[in-house]
Scaffold this active site. Structure first.
Site, PDB file in Angstrom:
ATOM      1  N   ARG A 295     -10.156 -11.791   2.227  1.00 58.15           N
ATOM      2  CA  ARG A 295     -10.985 -12.913   1.766  1.00 58.15           C
ATOM      3  C   ARG A 295     -10.279 -14.245   1.980  1.00 58.15           C
ATOM      4  O   ARG A 295     -10.927 -15.276   2.155  1.00 58.15           O
ATOM      5  CB  ARG A 295     -11.370 -12.694   0.302  1.00 58.15           C
TER       6      ARG A 295
ATOM      7  N   LYS B 292       0.836  -1.191   0.000  1.00 57.32           N
ATOM      8  CA  LYS B 292       0.000   0.000   0.000  1.00 57.32           C
ATOM      9  C   LYS B 292       0.877   1.250   0.000  1.00 57.32           C
ATOM     10  O   LYS B 292       1.987   1.248   0.552  1.00 57.32           O
ATOM     11  CB  LYS B 292      -0.872   0.035   1.263  1.00 57.32           C
TER      12      LYS B 292
END
Length: 473
Positions: free
Chosen positions: A321, A247
């Protein structure tokens, strides 16, 4: 729960406490009756000061010894945030509240407590916290204290700095809270975790702080062996660098909140237990850190999940996920009547709905409708997005059963939910909450920092569903 657990509350009492003052909550049409409530002099003082009873308008009424009373303009209804400024604006000491018939005492107590929350100092050198006002809880409104306590728990966990809240610390905090409530709790780590939850192990491989999985079980005092089973699953990524798909610096500033789904599910489990609902409960939290090292997962890795499906890692920043899929698989092995998961899963949900509306996905229309209606009624809204089958093939992988990200730069929240649906057993009623878990700025009752968005909606919906035949066997 005990009122003493929240420093902003006092238990109901039959007698008047010394210096106990009254908050008069009034709607605009009630302003002319203020002389009968606070006396002619106090009403004249408010009139000269321009008090009109607008929602959220607060005025302090002087008396011989200082502040004698307070008057708060309210709109009515079930919005707790109209009481969110009180704890920060009233002088210290005990207060009771007088409400119009249109407002339930639980609403006022909850709003007062939501506004009374203060982020822990976490070692900051500062002056001692000033004394706060304390609200005497009206008889019959004690349940609001339980909700507030659960909200405070979730906020505290999310707000804790990541060096103080790693996977082990999150699992330890959850275990401590749940065991105190009578739940049976197991924390899984090491080789046992790698064998049972390979995708969680894969996500956590890059961190010096190994992952943990917490599994808790509880049964209500009125629940038999065949009582409905509620299964809760939470994403507890204590800090998310993005892994090798790193990020940018700005994107990491709030990544301590990436365990907000675990905080939400723990808070909901607490409410289920405190209310002694006549059900069986299972809670699973995946506690992990997504970091970078020579052992970290790589783009193009292929991992075999607990279900036996293989997943290609298309992006290491889509780790949430992967944390959830093995937990959902295990949850379905118990054939729950309801399965709910929560996660700070996608930025796409925030692009679509902004920070205040958690995205709701569900494979059951009746369940979704119950959650949406409950959220509207208690001012804790959710917004449903579709499990659009037309996008399912966007998760195609040439080397595995599916990819963890879409091949297209669109509909990211939907494709993430479609990925999770792959791990839901046919016939299990499932809801997925994609939440921001954060307040970007202060609003009454919603201080800047971590937030348990959707908690009150989920809690209210469960009570509603339990009063129907929806999850009864």
């Amino acid at each position: 729960m005990s009122m003493e657990e929240l420093p902003c509350l006092l238990p109901p009492t039959r007698g008047r406490r010394a210096r106990e003052r009254t908050i008069h909550a009034v709607q605009k049409q009630d302003v002319p009756s203020l002389p009968q409530r606070i006396g002619a002099a106090g009403a004249a003082f408010l009139r000269d000061g321009g008090f009109r009873g607008e929602p959220g308008e607060l005025a302090l009424v002087p008396g011989p010894g200082g502040v004698a009373a307070a008057v708060l303009g309210v709109a009515g209804g079930a919005d707790p945030f109209q009481f969110g400024t009180l704890a920060g604006a009233l002088p210290p000491g005990p207060w009771k509240i007088a409400l119009p018939d249109a407002i339930a005492p639980q609403t006022a107590v909850l709003g007062f407590c939501l506004g009374a929350y203060r982020m822990p100092a976490f070692g900051r050198t500062t002056e001692p916290a000033p004394a706060m006002p304390r609200l005497v809880v009206p008889a019959g409104a004690e349940s609001a204290a339980g909700i507030a306590r659960a909200v405070w728990l979730g906020r505290d966990l999310i707000n804790t700095p990541p060096n103080l809240m790693g996977p082990a610390e999150l699992a330890r905090a959850a275990r401590h809270d749940l065991r105190a409530l009578g739940a049976a709790v197991q924390v899984i780590k090491g080789r046992d975790l790698a064998a049972a939850y390979p995708t969680i192990a894969h996500v956590g491989a890059g961190s010096a702080r190994p992952p943990r999985v917490l599994v808790a079980r509880w049964q209500g005092s009125g629940a038999g062996a065949g009582a409905p089973l509620l299964s809760l699953v939470g994403k507890g990524v204590c800090f998310d660098t993005g892994g090798y798909d790193l990020k940018p610096a700005a994107g990491m500033l709030r990544m301590k909140k990436d365990m907000g789904g675990a905080a939400l599910m723990l808070a909901l489990a607490r409410l289920v237990i405190v209310r002694d609902l006549p059900i069986r409960l299972e809670l699973r939290l995946g506690c992990v850190e997504n970091s970078i090292s020579g052992q970290a997962m790589r783009p193009s890795d292929v991992v075999t999940t607990r279900s036996g499906r293989t997943v290609e890692i298309g992006n290491t920043d889509a780790e949430g996920r992967l944390v959830l899929c093995d937990l959902l698989t295990e949850a379905c092995e118990s054939d729950p009547a309801l399965l709910i998961d929560a996660a700070t899963l996608t930025g796409a949900a925030r692009v679509a709905l902004g920070p205040d509306l958690p995205a709701l996905f569900s494979n059951d229309d009746a369940l979704a409708d119950s959650l949406l209606q409950a959220g509207q009624a208690c001012h804790d809204p959710l917004w449903r997005l579709p499990l659009w089958d037309g996008y399912a093939d966007w998760l195609h992988s040439p080397v595995a059963d599916l990819n963890n990200v879409s091949a297209k730069p669109m509909a990211g929240a939907i494709t993430a939910a479609l990925f999770l649906r792959k791990f839901i057993k046919t016939g299990v009623r499932w809801a997925h909450i994609d939440s921001y878990a954060w307040n970007d700025h202060y609003r009454p009752g919603r201080p800047e920092g971590g937030e348990t968005q959707g908690l009150r909606a989920l809690s209210a919906a469960l009570l509603q569903i339990l009063n129907t035949t929806d999850i009864k066997e």
